[in-house]
Design a protein around this motif. Sequence first.
Motif, PDB file in Angstrom:
ATOM      1  N   ARG A 208       0.717  -1.261  -0.019  1.00  0.00           N
ATOM      2  CA  ARG A 208      -0.002  -0.153  -0.004  1.00  0.00           C
ATOM      3  C   ARG A 208       0.760   1.235  -0.158  1.00  0.00           C
ATOM      4  O   ARG A 208       2.098   1.298   0.413  1.00  0.00           O
ATOM      5  CB  ARG A 208      -0.776  -0.026   1.347  1.00  0.00           C
ATOM      6  CG  ARG A 208      -2.118  -0.961   1.167  1.00  0.00           C
ATOM      7  CD  ARG A 208      -3.135  -0.438   0.188  1.00  0.00           C
ATOM      8  NE  ARG A 208      -3.897   0.641   0.689  1.00  0.00           N
ATOM      9  CZ  ARG A 208      -5.301   0.183   1.096  1.00  0.00           C
ATOM     10  NH1 ARG A 208      -5.528  -0.658   1.605  1.00  0.00           N
ATOM     11  NH2 ARG A 208      -5.827   1.568   1.400  1.00  0.00           N
ATOM     12  N   ALA A 209       0.389   2.486  -0.272  1.00  0.00           N
ATOM     13  CA  ALA A 209       1.110   3.588  -0.739  1.00  0.00           C
ATOM     14  C   ALA A 209       1.220   4.164   0.925  1.00  0.00           C
ATOM     15  O   ALA A 209       0.520   3.718   1.911  1.00  0.00           O
ATOM     16  CB  ALA A 209       0.386   4.543  -1.386  1.00  0.00           C
ATOM     17  N   ILE A 210       2.038   5.084   0.885  1.00  0.00           N
ATOM     18  CA  ILE A 210       2.590   5.834   2.222  1.00  0.00           C
ATOM     19  C   ILE A 210       1.300   6.548   2.720  1.00  0.00           C
ATOM     20  O   ILE A 210       1.026   6.710   4.060  1.00  0.00           O
ATOM     21  CB  ILE A 210       3.630   6.925   1.917  1.00  0.00           C
ATOM     22  CG1 ILE A 210       4.977   6.218   1.781  1.00  0.00           C
ATOM     23  CG2 ILE A 210       3.803   7.861   3.324  1.00  0.00           C
ATOM     24  CD1 ILE A 210       6.239   7.111   1.504  1.00  0.00           C
ATOM     25  N   GLY A 211       0.285   6.889   1.773  1.00  0.00           N
ATOM     26  CA  GLY A 211      -0.762   7.463   2.143  1.00  0.00           C
ATOM     27  C   GLY A 211      -1.591   6.955   3.206  1.00  0.00           C
ATOM     28  O   GLY A 211      -2.411   7.559   3.893  1.00  0.00           O
ATOM     29  N   TYR A 212      -1.579   5.598   3.274  1.00  0.00           N
ATOM     30  CA  TYR A 212      -2.447   4.580   3.917  1.00  0.00           C
ATOM     31  C   TYR A 212      -1.918   4.775   5.398  1.00  0.00           C
ATOM     32  O   TYR A 212      -2.762   4.718   6.387  1.00  0.00           O
ATOM     33  CB  TYR A 212      -2.062   3.203   3.593  1.00  0.00           C
ATOM     34  CG  TYR A 212      -2.918   2.090   4.236  1.00  0.00           C
ATOM     35  CD1 TYR A 212      -3.970   1.492   4.415  1.00  0.00           C
ATOM     36  CD2 TYR A 212      -1.908   1.234   5.196  1.00  0.00           C
ATOM     37  CE1 TYR A 212      -4.499   0.802   4.894  1.00  0.00           C
ATOM     38  CE2 TYR A 212      -2.447   0.280   6.048  1.00  0.00           C
ATOM     39  CZ  TYR A 212      -3.878   0.010   6.021  1.00  0.00           C
ATOM     40  OH  TYR A 212      -4.222  -0.967   6.888  1.00  0.00           O
TER      41      TYR A 212
END
Length: 376
Positions: free
Chosen positions: A93-97
Motif C-alpha cells: 500500500r502507498a504511504i498515504g495509507y
Amino acid sequence: MGKGSYKKLKGSQNFRQRLILATLSATPIIIKGIRANDMLPGLRLHEVSLLRLLEKISDDCVVKINETGTMVQYKPGILMGGRHLVHDCGESRAIGYFLEPLLVLGLFSKKPLSIRLKGITNDSNDPCVDTFRSTTLPLLKQFGVPSEGLELKIESRGAPPHGGGEVLLSIPNIQSLTAVTWIDEGMVKRIRGVTFSTRVSSQFENTIIHSARGIFNHLLPDVHIFTDHKAGPQAGNSPGYGISLVAETTSGCFISANTAVSYARAEDGGMEDEKGELMPPEDVGEQIASVLLQEIEQGGVVDTTHQGLLFLLCALCPQDVSKIRVGKLIPHGIEVLKLIRDFLGVKFVIKPDPSTGTVILKCVGSGLKNLSRKSS
C-alpha cells in the motif's frame, strides 16, 4: 470498560480506524476472523506494517498475532511520538495509507513526532502525498492545530510496483483540539495542482496539465498546475505519472482529487515484467478534472476521501458542539461514525439539507485531552 477486558471485533474492514480509536480511547481489542475464508487468509503486509508502526510511536503497546494471521490482539500503550524515526511502509500500500493514523495519533503524543516514511508516494488506491500536503494539513488547522511544526516534505517519489519514495512527516503535539462550526463551503476561487513523473518523459506532465486546463479554463481563470519531474535516485524504482488537484473556496475549504498511473503490482493481478499499457496522459488530465468537478458539485466542506477524518476530528474535540456539512455520506464515512459511537460514545445528529443536497452533522466531542504532553 474494566481493565484487562478486551473489546471483541470481527473481520478485516476499517482496520486503521479501529486501531486509531482503540489507541486514543485506551481500549484493548481482539479482532477475529480476519479474511478467514479467503484464499490467502489473515492480515496483509501493510496491516502488519501498520501494527509495527504503532509499536514504534508508542511505549508499552502489545501486539499478538496468531499463526494464520486471522486474529490480532492489540493492547494500546502510551503514545510517545519522538524524533528521527524511520519506517518502511513496504510496497503493498502507498504511504498515504499510513499517514492518516500518524496524523491523528501524532497530535496526542507525549512529544512532537517526526518520522521518515519510505515506500510508494503516489498510487491510485490511497490519497497521494501531495494531497496530504495541500488538503489534509489545512484541514487540521481548522481544528486549532498550529501550523508551526506541521509539515510533509517529499524527498523522493516512488510509484508502484517497486516504490522507492521517501517523505518526512512532522506533527506537533497539542493539548486538545478546538470544536468547529464549519458549514459554509463558499465558492471555488482558485484551483492549484501538481503533476509528477518518474522514469518517464517529462512531456507527459505537460500533456496532463493541458488536458485538465482545457476543462477548467471554461469555468474560472485562476488555475495553476505545477510540474515535479524527478530524475535519478529521486525518481524511485518504477515508472509512473499522475496529478493531484485541489480547489480552494472563498471560505477556506480545500476539495481535492488525485490519481496516478503506473504498472500494476503482482498481487493486483499485474505481471512482474511490466509490459502493460498505461493510460495516456491526456485521458488522465480529463478524468481527474471531471472527478474534481464532481467533488465540488456534491458540496460539503471536505471531499469524500476526507470524510472519515473529519468525523474523527470532530469526535475528538472538547465537550463542545461541532457542526459540519458534507456532500453525501459515503459508506466509509458511515462506518467511521459507527466506530466513533462504539469506542468514544459520541453520537452525531445527522440532518439532510434538501435545498443543497448536502448533509449537516452535529456532535458533542468526547473531550479527549493529551494528558502526557508537558504543559508549558
